[in-house]
Scaffold this active site. Sequence first.
Site, mmCIF file in Angstrom:
data_model
loop_
_atom_site.group_PDB
_atom_site.id
_atom_site.type_symbol
_atom_site.label_atom_id
_atom_site.label_comp_id
_atom_site.label_asym_id
_atom_site.label_seq_id
_atom_site.Cartn_x
_atom_site.Cartn_y
_atom_site.Cartn_z
ATOM 1 N N CYS A 16 0.623 -1.366 0.370
ATOM 2 C CA CYS A 16 0.199 -0.032 -0.490
ATOM 3 C C CYS A 16 0.927 1.298 -0.099
ATOM 4 C CB CYS A 16 -0.819 -0.592 1.019
ATOM 5 S SG CYS A 16 -1.987 -1.554 1.099
ATOM 6 N N HIS A 52 -3.708 8.027 6.542
ATOM 7 C CA HIS A 52 -3.853 6.583 5.094
ATOM 8 C C HIS A 52 -4.845 6.446 5.672
ATOM 9 C CE1 HIS A 52 -2.430 3.165 3.423
ATOM 10 N NE2 HIS A 52 -2.372 2.461 4.325
ATOM 11 N N HIS A 109 -10.047 1.176 -0.711
ATOM 12 C CA HIS A 109 -8.235 0.572 -0.721
ATOM 13 C C HIS A 109 -7.935 0.893 -1.756
ATOM 14 C CE1 HIS A 109 -4.841 1.332 0.731
ATOM 15 N NE2 HIS A 109 -4.585 0.390 1.892
#
Length: 394
Positions: A162, A287, A321
């Site tokens: 990520c 995040h 995400h």
Amino acid sequence: MSSPRVYLHALGMVNALGSGLDEIVRGLASGIAPGMGHASLGGAQGAFVGRVTAALELAPPAHLARYDCRNNRLLLAALAQIEPAVQAACARYGAGRVGVVLGTSTSGVGAGEAHFLPQASEVANAGNAPFDYVQMEIGSAAPFAAAALGLAGPAFTISTACTSSGKAFASARRLIHQGFCDAVVVGGVDSLCELTVRGFAALESTSVVRTNPMSANRAGINVGEAAAVFLMSRDEGPVALVGAGESSDAHHISAPDPSGAGGELALRAALRDAGIAPESIGYVNLHATATRKNDEMEARLMARVFPHGVPTSGTKPLTGHTLGAAGATELGFAWLTLARDDVPLPRHLWDGEADPELPRLDLIEDARYLAAGRYVMSNSFAFGGSNVSLVLGR
């Protein structure tokens, strides 16, 4: 001492909010993302995901047909939005001086699933759809983009889960600082596939409803897909990448260090690189995955780095995400607040029920704009303790 500045001149984006900056800006302002909802992905029935609903009609040129897959069509849709700026850079510097650095975590795995799953199910005529392993090879994204754009500079792909596309910006800046390139196409792309949706579900990290970051009721992520690309160069422009910080705490293969010590190192390194104090930051894109452990870690490190508070938001309820594309996508939202006067700070969409166990952050729930003279920050954290923080300024 801060590093010589590089500038981000053009941005192309496609995600669950829409395709193109105007459509995405409207979605950010309204909080409406057409691509967020339940979808069936092979055997993953009813997963809540962030899907690109725009038609991906742009196919690779004939000599690159073997690369054709959804992931690369997402990439082409974003690249088309910045192609005039890229071609202008080529005309100025030469194709050999323009590089490509992209982040991804799935590449075209979905194309492999579509090809091999029918064979495993013994479906008649299985495997007849065109398929080439290069479609799903992780490293192929940047070389494909370079070939599609006619670029001959360094081209490589970063895959650090990520943080992939966040780290791409630090790498692209190094190519310019070290004299390998005069301009770099930089960003990330990831497409939905059953592998990631089922994988995160197996880790008990997904939510069956829209993700709810920083809430006491948070229950996990919605996997999403997106592409976001910039043109970076040292030529002066309205928005500069003024700071980048990276760290690796290697606390656990999937769980973050609960203290957030490794992430804090990245944030403080980015501020130090930019040569600014925390008080100069006017907005932070978190995040904010809405998993129990990530939000706990991030809230604690944010309270330490910004003890006097700073406007923040987590934008994953609007995109899902997007994994390897998350860093570039969320940096794109931060870039828009600097590049366009009509773009407010992105709102934090959640149920408003703060977790009493977490430090209280200044989550943006009303219409606010970036204060004059302020900088913006975007944070990304990944499995294995990979952390990156980026700072932009006018």
